[in-house]
Motif scaffolding. Structure first.
Motif, short mmCIF file in Angstrom:
data_model
loop_
_atom_site.label_atom_id
_atom_site.label_comp_id
_atom_site.label_asym_id
_atom_site.label_seq_id
_atom_site.Cartn_x
_atom_site.Cartn_y
_atom_site.Cartn_z
N SER A 144 0.82 -1.22 0.00
CA SER A 144 0.00 0.00 0.00
C SER A 144 0.85 1.26 0.00
O SER A 144 2.03 1.25 0.35
CB SER A 144 -0.93 0.01 1.23
N ILE A 145 0.21 2.35 -0.40
CA ILE A 145 0.79 3.69 -0.32
C ILE A 145 -0.24 4.58 0.35
O ILE A 145 -1.37 4.70 -0.11
CB ILE A 145 1.14 4.26 -1.71
N ASP A 155 -7.88 11.62 -9.52
CA ASP A 155 -6.91 11.58 -8.42
C ASP A 155 -6.66 10.13 -7.99
O ASP A 155 -5.52 9.73 -7.76
CB ASP A 155 -7.42 12.39 -7.23
N MET A 156 -7.74 9.35 -7.91
CA MET A 156 -7.61 7.95 -7.49
C MET A 156 -6.92 7.11 -8.56
O MET A 156 -6.14 6.21 -8.25
CB MET A 156 -8.99 7.37 -7.15
N VAL A 157 -7.21 7.41 -9.83
CA VAL A 157 -6.52 6.71 -10.92
C VAL A 157 -5.02 6.93 -10.81
O VAL A 157 -4.21 6.00 -10.94
CB VAL A 157 -7.03 7.18 -12.30
N GLN A 158 -4.63 8.19 -10.55
CA GLN A 158 -3.22 8.52 -10.39
C GLN A 158 -2.60 7.77 -9.21
O GLN A 158 -1.47 7.28 -9.29
CB GLN A 158 -3.07 10.03 -10.20
N ARG A 159 -3.35 7.66 -8.13
CA ARG A 159 -2.85 6.96 -6.94
C ARG A 159 -2.61 5.48 -7.23
O ARG A 159 -1.59 4.90 -6.82
CB ARG A 159 -3.86 7.10 -5.79
N PHE A 160 -3.54 4.85 -7.94
CA PHE A 160 -3.39 3.43 -8.23
C PHE A 160 -2.30 3.17 -9.27
O PHE A 160 -1.64 2.13 -9.26
CB PHE A 160 -4.72 2.81 -8.66
N ARG A 164 0.84 0.74 -8.73
CA ARG A 164 1.25 -0.27 -9.74
C ARG A 164 2.73 -0.13 -10.09
O ARG A 164 3.44 -1.12 -10.24
CB ARG A 164 0.38 -0.12 -10.98
N LEU A 165 3.19 1.11 -10.23
CA LEU A 165 4.62 1.34 -10.52
C LEU A 165 5.50 0.86 -9.38
O LEU A 165 6.58 0.31 -9.60
CB LEU A 165 4.86 2.83 -10.79
N LEU A 166 5.01 1.04 -8.14
CA LEU A 166 5.75 0.54 -6.98
C LEU A 166 5.86 -0.98 -7.02
O LEU A 166 6.93 -1.55 -6.76
CB LEU A 166 5.06 0.99 -5.69
N LEU A 172 6.79 -7.30 -7.75
CA LEU A 172 5.72 -8.03 -7.08
C LEU A 172 4.69 -8.52 -8.09
O LEU A 172 4.48 -7.89 -9.14
CB LEU A 172 5.03 -7.13 -6.06
N SER A 173 4.04 -9.62 -7.76
CA SER A 173 2.99 -10.14 -8.61
C SER A 173 1.76 -9.24 -8.51
O SER A 173 1.43 -8.75 -7.42
CB SER A 173 2.61 -11.56 -8.17
N PHE A 174 1.09 -9.03 -9.63
CA PHE A 174 -0.13 -8.25 -9.62
C PHE A 174 -1.29 -9.15 -9.20
O PHE A 174 -1.43 -10.27 -9.69
CB PHE A 174 -0.41 -7.63 -10.99
N THR A 175 -2.12 -8.66 -8.27
CA THR A 175 -3.24 -9.44 -7.79
C THR A 175 -4.54 -8.90 -8.36
O THR A 175 -4.56 -7.86 -9.00
CB THR A 175 -3.30 -9.41 -6.25
N SER A 176 -5.60 -9.64 -8.11
CA SER A 176 -6.88 -9.31 -8.73
C SER A 176 -7.67 -8.28 -7.95
O SER A 176 -8.65 -7.74 -8.46
CB SER A 176 -7.71 -10.58 -8.89
#
Length: 283
Positions: A144-145, A155-160, A164-166, A172-176
């Motif tokens: 998390s961030i 704003d939320m799109v930018q946060r996610f 994802r970049l982190l 790390l594996s991407f989860t659903s």
């Protein structure tokens, strides 16, 4: 003893033997990949030797293995040591492609999971859950961030995207499943900065340590499924607060919003499906 004369084959015969079209054989001649042993100056008929038929079988084999015609030409002109080196390098290249494809497959499978979850939730059962329900939720390990920002859509799109970049940086594996934890008043205006933590479930198989990895403790949560955009979830949250007051429950100071169907899966606001989870400290 009669002198052995190597047989020659006309282009039509070679086409029949190798399975290559006459047009393809003429093209190989044109690009100097494989020129016929002899071309009759009068009839312009092309004649190929047995050795060249063998070379044509090699060309077909290398082409099936993914080599470009220009690379095949170089292969045929090299000695066996150079060919060995070239082929072993090709194996290494294929191994890298396999790893990349496996990683892509894994990410696609994670993308599929939300659809499978929703598919398994029958329409009737979702409607049943569109009311407040107390349930136990086990502990969840997350990446998390957390920071203060506005809560509008962009704003939320930018946060996610930042999250994802982190995850990419940490390999790390991407989860659903993605969700947000709101530590300030969920009902406040989207333009007012608030304390939000954007999260993704952490895959235990990644087995890394990071300050961005934490655990949400297990406990009793008041949950409610909600269709629609952020404003609809606010209405749902208001109804949940009424339920808490009427039931004499004590809630924690944060809420969790789980995105079951987000804008990653649909572009229709009325198809969005979220789940509001409010941790209850006492029953």
């Amino acid at each position: 003893m009669a002198e052995y004369l190597e047989p020659y084959y006309q282009i039509g015969e070679v086409s029949h033997i190798t399975g290559l079209t006459i047009l393809t054989l003429r093209y190989y001649d044109q690009i100097n990949l494989l020129k016929p042993s002899y071309t009759d100056p009068d009839t312009k008929y092309r004649f190929y030797s047995q050795r060249q038929i063998y070379y044509l079988s090699l060309i077909k084999e290398f082409k099936d293995l993914g080599y470009k015609l220009s690379d095949i030409k170089e292969l045929l002109e090299r000695d066996y040591q150079q060919m060995y080196k070239q082929l072993t390098n090709k194996v290494k290249s294929i191994d890298k492609q396999i790893l990349k494809l496996q990683d892509s497959k894994k990410q696609i499978e994670e993308r599929i999971k939300p659809f499978e979850i929703i598919k398994n939730l029958a329409e009737s059962s979702i409607k049943d859950k569109e009311s407040s329900e107390l349930k136990f939720i086990d502990s969840r390990k997350i990446i998390s961030i957390r920071k203060v920002s506005k809560s509008g859509y962009f704003d939320m799109v930018q946060r996610f995207l930042e999250l994802r970049l982190l995850m990419e940086k940490l390999n790390l594996s991407f989860t659903s499943q993605y969700f947000s934890i709101f530590y300030d008043d969920y009902l406040q205006d989207e333009d007012i900065p608030c304390d939000i933590e954007v999260c993704s479930l952490y895959n235990e198989t990644d087995n890394i340590e990071s300050t961005y990895i934490k655990e949400i403790p297990k406990g009793i949560y008041l949950t409610h499924f909600c269709r629609g955009d952020h404003n609809e979830t606010k209405n749902t949250y208001s109804e949940m607060l009424k339920y808490i007051n009427c039931s004499n429950l004590i809630a924690e100071k944060f809420i969790i919003k789980v995105y079951h169907i987000s804008y990653l899966q649909t572009n229709k606001p009325n198809k969005l499906l979220s789940e509001i989870q409010i941790p209850i400290s006492e029953l």
